[in-house]
Write a protein that holds these residues in place. Structure first.
Motif, PDB file in Angstrom:
ATOM      1  N   GLY A 123       1.203  -5.325  -6.356  1.00 34.12           N
ATOM      2  CA  GLY A 123       0.820  -4.734  -5.077  1.00 34.12           C
ATOM      3  C   GLY A 123       0.456  -5.735  -4.015  1.00 34.12           C
ATOM      4  O   GLY A 123       0.127  -5.368  -2.887  1.00 34.12           O
ATOM      5  N   LEU A 124       0.540  -7.025  -4.360  1.00 37.53           N
ATOM      6  CA  LEU A 124       0.129  -8.053  -3.395  1.00 37.53           C
ATOM      7  C   LEU A 124       1.013  -8.055  -2.150  1.00 37.53           C
ATOM      8  O   LEU A 124       0.574  -8.439  -1.072  1.00 37.53           O
ATOM      9  CB  LEU A 124       0.168  -9.420  -4.068  1.00 37.53           C
ATOM     10  CG  LEU A 124      -0.559 -10.571  -3.360  1.00 37.53           C
ATOM     11  CD1 LEU A 124      -2.058 -10.324  -3.320  1.00 37.53           C
ATOM     12  CD2 LEU A 124      -0.261 -11.902  -4.058  1.00 37.53           C
ATOM     13  N   GLY A 128      -0.812  -4.039   4.544  1.00 42.92           N
ATOM     14  CA  GLY A 128      -2.249  -3.796   4.466  1.00 42.92           C
ATOM     15  C   GLY A 128      -2.985  -4.821   3.633  1.00 42.92           C
ATOM     16  O   GLY A 128      -4.215  -4.844   3.614  1.00 42.92           O
ATOM     17  N   VAL A 129      -2.224  -5.693   2.944  1.00 41.53           N
ATOM     18  CA  VAL A 129      -2.831  -6.781   2.178  1.00 41.53           C
ATOM     19  C   VAL A 129      -2.725  -8.057   3.000  1.00 41.53           C
ATOM     20  O   VAL A 129      -1.625  -8.459   3.396  1.00 41.53           O
ATOM     21  CB  VAL A 129      -2.141  -6.959   0.814  1.00 41.53           C
ATOM     22  CG1 VAL A 129      -2.806  -8.100   0.033  1.00 41.53           C
ATOM     23  CG2 VAL A 129      -2.187  -5.665   0.010  1.00 41.53           C
ATOM     24  N   VAL A 130      -3.840  -8.697   3.284  1.00 36.06           N
ATOM     25  CA  VAL A 130      -3.841  -9.897   4.114  1.00 36.06           C
ATOM     26  C   VAL A 130      -4.737 -10.956   3.497  1.00 36.06           C
ATOM     27  O   VAL A 130      -5.616 -10.656   2.680  1.00 36.06           O
ATOM     28  CB  VAL A 130      -4.337  -9.604   5.554  1.00 36.06           C
ATOM     29  CG1 VAL A 130      -3.452  -8.582   6.238  1.00 36.06           C
ATOM     30  CG2 VAL A 130      -5.788  -9.150   5.557  1.00 36.06           C
ATOM     31  N   THR A 219       2.007   2.755  -2.573  1.00 30.82           N
ATOM     32  CA  THR A 219       3.468   2.762  -2.635  1.00 30.82           C
ATOM     33  C   THR A 219       4.063   2.124  -1.379  1.00 30.82           C
ATOM     34  O   THR A 219       4.722   1.094  -1.437  1.00 30.82           O
ATOM     35  CB  THR A 219       3.985   4.196  -2.816  1.00 30.82           C
ATOM     36  OG1 THR A 219       3.402   5.029  -1.795  1.00 30.82           O
ATOM     37  CG2 THR A 219       3.609   4.746  -4.187  1.00 30.82           C
ATOM     38  N   THR A 220       3.807   2.728  -0.228  1.00 29.77           N
ATOM     39  CA  THR A 220       4.313   2.169   1.030  1.00 29.77           C
ATOM     40  C   THR A 220       3.242   1.382   1.774  1.00 29.77           C
ATOM     41  O   THR A 220       3.550   0.687   2.734  1.00 29.77           O
ATOM     42  CB  THR A 220       4.824   3.291   1.949  1.00 29.77           C
ATOM     43  OG1 THR A 220       3.746   4.185   2.242  1.00 29.77           O
ATOM     44  CG2 THR A 220       5.964   4.045   1.273  1.00 29.77           C
ATOM     45  N   HIS A 221       2.005   1.509   1.337  1.00 32.60           N
ATOM     46  CA  HIS A 221       0.892   0.817   1.994  1.00 32.60           C
ATOM     47  C   HIS A 221      -0.255   0.716   1.005  1.00 32.60           C
ATOM     48  O   HIS A 221      -0.386   1.544   0.096  1.00 32.60           O
ATOM     49  CB  HIS A 221       0.441   1.594   3.243  1.00 32.60           C
ATOM     50  CG  HIS A 221      -0.414   0.797   4.182  1.00 32.60           C
ATOM     51  ND1 HIS A 221      -1.752   0.571   3.954  1.00 32.60           N
ATOM     52  CD2 HIS A 221      -0.119   0.151   5.343  1.00 32.60           C
ATOM     53  CE1 HIS A 221      -2.245  -0.165   4.941  1.00 32.60           C
ATOM     54  NE2 HIS A 221      -1.277  -0.434   5.797  1.00 32.60           N
ATOM     55  N   GLY A 235      -9.278   1.586  -0.250  1.00 31.74           N
ATOM     56  CA  GLY A 235      -9.242   0.830   0.992  1.00 31.74           C
ATOM     57  C   GLY A 235      -7.818   0.635   1.475  1.00 31.74           C
ATOM     58  O   GLY A 235      -6.926   0.268   0.688  1.00 31.74           O
ATOM     59  N   GLU A 236      -7.600   0.901   2.761  1.00 34.84           N
ATOM     60  CA  GLU A 236      -6.265   0.727   3.344  1.00 34.84           C
ATOM     61  C   GLU A 236      -6.020  -0.712   3.814  1.00 34.84           C
ATOM     62  O   GLU A 236      -4.892  -1.088   4.121  1.00 34.84           O
ATOM     63  CB  GLU A 236      -6.075   1.677   4.528  1.00 34.84           C
ATOM     64  CG  GLU A 236      -6.086   3.150   4.152  1.00 34.84           C
ATOM     65  CD  GLU A 236      -7.493   3.670   3.850  1.00 34.84           C
ATOM     66  OE1 GLU A 236      -7.625   4.519   2.940  1.00 34.84           O
ATOM     67  OE2 GLU A 236      -8.455   3.199   4.502  1.00 34.84           O
ATOM     68  N   LEU A 237      -7.096  -1.500   3.899  1.00 41.31           N
ATOM     69  CA  LEU A 237      -6.994  -2.925   4.179  1.00 41.31           C
ATOM     70  C   LEU A 237      -7.583  -3.672   2.990  1.00 41.31           C
ATOM     71  O   LEU A 237      -8.727  -3.428   2.600  1.00 41.31           O
ATOM     72  CB  LEU A 237      -7.774  -3.288   5.453  1.00 41.31           C
ATOM     73  CG  LEU A 237      -7.869  -4.783   5.770  1.00 41.31           C
ATOM     74  CD1 LEU A 237      -6.507  -5.341   6.168  1.00 41.31           C
ATOM     75  CD2 LEU A 237      -8.891  -5.047   6.874  1.00 41.31           C
TER      76      LEU A 237
END
Length: 816
Positions: A123-124, A128-130, A219-221, A235-237
């Motif tokens: 999922g990396l 939304g992953v930073v 999946t998409t985010h 968390g979305e971020l």
């Protein structure tokens, strides 16, 4: 005679370490090289360690730029931003950029920094992953905050905590996942780490310690983080901030010696004698670097070598750590714990006040320090550690800090001993500025203000934590009468301290006299300095200086707080939070008569009437005055409220009459203008129902009397009060609070709350003035009581019936 042609220096990396090397080189050999700089980012050189302040909204991107583009032009440096170097040809001595540009070099400096450490997690790659490494990352995080997302930060070290706090400041719900049971375990011991977690939890952060991240779900985010023990954190971020690794790809492809980083010697040269390297990309004697202090030393040595000084040699300096979260003070240096029988630990712990210190001693030398909650002596301890000073004679009092050690040894009580600092003592960690650099600039350029020192040296220009030390150095070099505070505004170069001193010493009794005597750049001042001068003159010359209504904000002039729709709110005073049926009827009658759309009870135990039209204000106050209700100053730089609980009169836990004492305090202090708003509370027992521990001045009743607390703040940056003293009687409370209020009035800068005032002048100074010096306390009380003869009592008594002067509704500015 033909001039000697310049050698060609190419710098790969436009970051802090590379550009600091160039700055040092220009200072000692300004015409030796034609310099070309390549940067991967589109920005000029900026202070990366201040990204957390940008994220928190405390600074903008422009505020953290170290060298703007004009600096490169002024120094004839060719700058290529957004165009990273992709290849080094050591045989041809050229570099090739992503754009295809080829540039030749005689000497090459690699300063490619580091990359975020990104673990191989499922999922990396999700949107939304930073990471938290550059301005682009910050932009992504700020966009997520605006979208109302929830945030998960992976990593409880310095970077992760600063990211989490910055996102929290942006209004996001934030959870932090940390692999270890203790936060900042590399910089703090278990005790300090636990205190840090407790305080950050109180501020609204959520922690999942001993939490191994197994997967970033979605999946998409990104949707959250799944931990190995089955816990799920939504968390979305998702911010990954678990560390960094040297960026060695380019050097490795060029065939340079690489281990964890680019291997360099004491001269900062790589395995190729014509190629140097500095910063987080290097490895020296098996050590890589993630803090800024060693980078500055590397830059200095590398610049000297490039300038031809073959004797310049790099030695890793002693390192210290601070956390850039406003209101949370953390410091560590050296060993965190005793390593063997040769080491001993000295520990001081005050859990109630949130203060912890641990010193690690070996053979009468300080080898480590951990501090939490009170880090005022951090620089002193660090100096002892760096210089390997003999602390044997101080051992029995070392844990209590420099003031106590100086006082016991005959030194200047309460003075910061900047004279004893060596010139190479680093004062500003963010910008790598030593005491010697500051002293040289002050003497050479005639600097007299903190702003000037910042402009010429960059000391304290970033996070500002070292401002007090810089001010002390400035005062030491220029003399006790030097102006050591920031300029009041753009109208003058003088700081608040200097202006206040001049008003008293020169007998200046009008704003015009002040501006003329101190060389103001504008005839009438501005919206920033006029209210400050008005306050300082009122405080200095009670009964002589006539309050200038035009130098007040509108809310103080009309005793009503302007709201966003242009209407006003009015708060009548209720002494100690008490009221009567008659007062309530009068308020209800006003609400009916003027069709007040909202009546609200405030957090300070008062009633607020919202939605009043400005033309109705005189009549509203007239009706309230007839019922005996006066201004609550809920909008003024003065006493707001004294919050109370019911105390011993009604509560089965109450130890003293907190309500009665609250009324006495409010009547004592009402009408006194102060540097900023002032709030008090009196709690009838240690259960503290009146929240006295987050007020400017708080009183907690105990069986033995009254605990007096100072310096609290319940606003955006919550600050818990400091214990000041315990007294036995109400009369002592009233005397000490009056003295404290006058000391704050005389020493506080305009718009400076008591919390930063206490931190600026120090608790030792305040106790010396109010507790240790009985005659001085009496004098402060007397000056306060004298000024109260001229305090504003009735806000509308001298106004014409139904009339308001035209200037009343022409505010300098609208403030809360």
């Amino acid at each position: 005679m033909n001039a000697q042609p310049r050698s060609r220096l190419v710098v790969i990396g436009n970051g802090m370490a590379g550009m600091r090397t160039v700055e040092e080189l220009l200072a000692i050999a300004p015409v030796r090289y034609d310099i070309t700089v390549f940067g991967a980012e589109p920005h000029p050189n900026y202070n990366r360690i201040m990204l957390s302040s940008v994220l928190a909204g405390e600074k903008g991107v422009d505020d953290i730029v170290i060298n703007p583009r004009q600096w490169y032009a002024d120094n004839q440096i060719t700058l290529h931003t957004g165009d990273p170097v992709v290849a080094i040809d050591r045989a041809a001595k050229t570099v090739t950029a992503a754009s295809g540009l080829v540039v030749a070099y005689d000497k090459l400096l690699i300063a490619t920094g580091s990359k975020p450490l990104m673990p191989p997690l499922p999922g990396l790659e999700l949107p939304g992953v930073v990471a938290f490494r550059d301005i682009h990352d910050v932009d992504k995080m700020l966009a997520a905050a605006k979208a109302g997302s929830r945030a998960v930060v992976i990593g409880g070290g310095l970077l992760g905590l600063e990211a989490a706090w910055g996102l929290k400041r942006q209004g996001m719900p934030v959870a932090l996942v940390h692999l270890m049971p203790t936060l900042m375990e590399r910089q703090l011991d278990v005790e300090a780490g636990s205190m840090l977690q407790r305080d950050l939890t109180d501020r609204g952060l959520h922690f999942f310690t001993s939490g191994q991240t197994e997967e970033i779900t979605g999946t998409t985010h990104a949707q959250g983080v799944k931990l190995a023990d089955g816990r799920f954190v939504p968390g979305e971020l998702v911010v990954v901030a678990i560390g960094i690794r040297p960026n060695v790809d380019l050097a490795k492809a060029a065939g340079l010696a690489i281990n964890r980083g680019i291997e360099v010697g004491d001269d900062m040269a790589t395995s190729d004698a014509d190629i140097y390297s500095v910063g987080e990309c290097v490895e020296h004697n098996g050590q890589v670097f993630g803090l800024v202090a060693p980078l500055w030393e590397q830059a200095k040595v590398c610049a000297a070598q490039l300038a031809g000084d073959r004797a310049a040699s790099y030695v890793t300096p002693a390192l210290s750590t601070r956390l850039k979260i406003t209101g949370i003070d953390v410091f560590s240096a050296g060993q965190l714990t005793a390593q063997d029988e040769a080491d001993s630990e000295i520990v001081f712990r005050d859990a109630a006040k949130g203060v912890y210190r641990k010193l690690v001693i070996r053979e009468d030398r300080l080898v480590g320090a951990v501090m939490y909650g009170d880090v005022a002596d951090a620089n002193w301890y660090f100096q002892l550690l760096r210089q390997e000073s003999d602390v044997g004679p101080l051992r029995d009092r070392l844990i209590f800090g420099q003031q106590f050690a100086d006082a016991c040894c005959g030194g200047a009580k309460g003075a910061m001993d900047v004279a004893a600092m060596s010139d190479d003592t680093q004062v500003c960690g963010c910008n790598g500025v030593s005491k010697g650099t500051i002293v040289k600039a002050i003497n050479a350029k005639g600097l007299t203000s903190l702003d000037e020192v910042r402009a010429h040296t960059k000391a304290s220009a970033s996070c500002g934590q070292c401002s007090g030390v810089v001010q002390a150095i400035l005062a030491h070099v220029t003399g006790a009468d030097a102006a050591i505070s920031e300029a009041m505004c753009k109208c003058t170069e003088h700081g608040h301290a200097h202006v206040r001193q001049a008003i008293v010493e020169q007998g200046l009794k009008t704003q015009g006299q002040v501006r003329r005597a101190l060389g103001w750049k504008t005839d009438d001042g501005c919206a920033k300095c006029r209210p400050a001068l008005n306050y300082y003159l009122l405080c200095a010359w009670p009964g002589e200086y006539l309050d200038d209504a035009r130098s007040r904000f509108i809310n103080e002039r009309v005793h009503a707080n302007i709201q966003k729709d242009g209407t006003y709110s009015v708060v009548p005073r209720m002494w100690g939070g008490l009221t009567t049926p008659d007062e309530l009827r009068a308020i209800a009658d006003v609400a009916d008569k003027f069709k007040v759309p909202m009546v609200k009870v405030t957090g300070g135990q008062r009633i607020d009437l919202f939605g009043i039209k400005k033309e109705d204000l005189p009549a509203v106050w007239g009706d309230l005055n007839k019922a005996g209700l006066v201004s609550g100053h809920a909008y003024a730089k003065g006493l707001r409220t004294v919050k109370t609980c019911v105390g011993s009169e009604w509560c089965r836990f109450g130890t003293q009459d907190s309500t009665g004492l609250g009324v006495k305090l409010e009547k004592l202090l009402w009408g006194s203008w102060t540097p900023h708003k002032v709030k008090l509370a009196v709690s009838g027992c240690p259960r503290n129902c009146a929240e006295a521990t987050i007020k400017d001045f708080g009183i907690v009743c105990v069986d033995a009397g009254y605990d007096i607390l100072i310096g609290g703040n319940g606003g955006i940056e919550v600050r818990v009060t400091d214990q000041f003293t315990r007294v036995a009687t109400e009369d002592e409370v009233l005397e000490i609070i009056a003295a404290l209020m006058q000391l704050y009035r005389e020493e506080g800068f305009y718009l400076e709350r008591t919390a930063p005032w206490v931190e600026r002048v120090g608790m030792a100074h305040i106790k010396a003035r109010v507790l240790d010096d009985g005659a001085g306390r009496k004098a402060l009380e007397a000056r306060f009581l004298f000024s109260q003869q001229y305090a504003q009592i009735d806000p509308w008594a001298e106004r014409a019936e139904g009339g308001i002067d035209a200037h009343e509704f022409q505010p300098l500015a609208v403030v809360e």
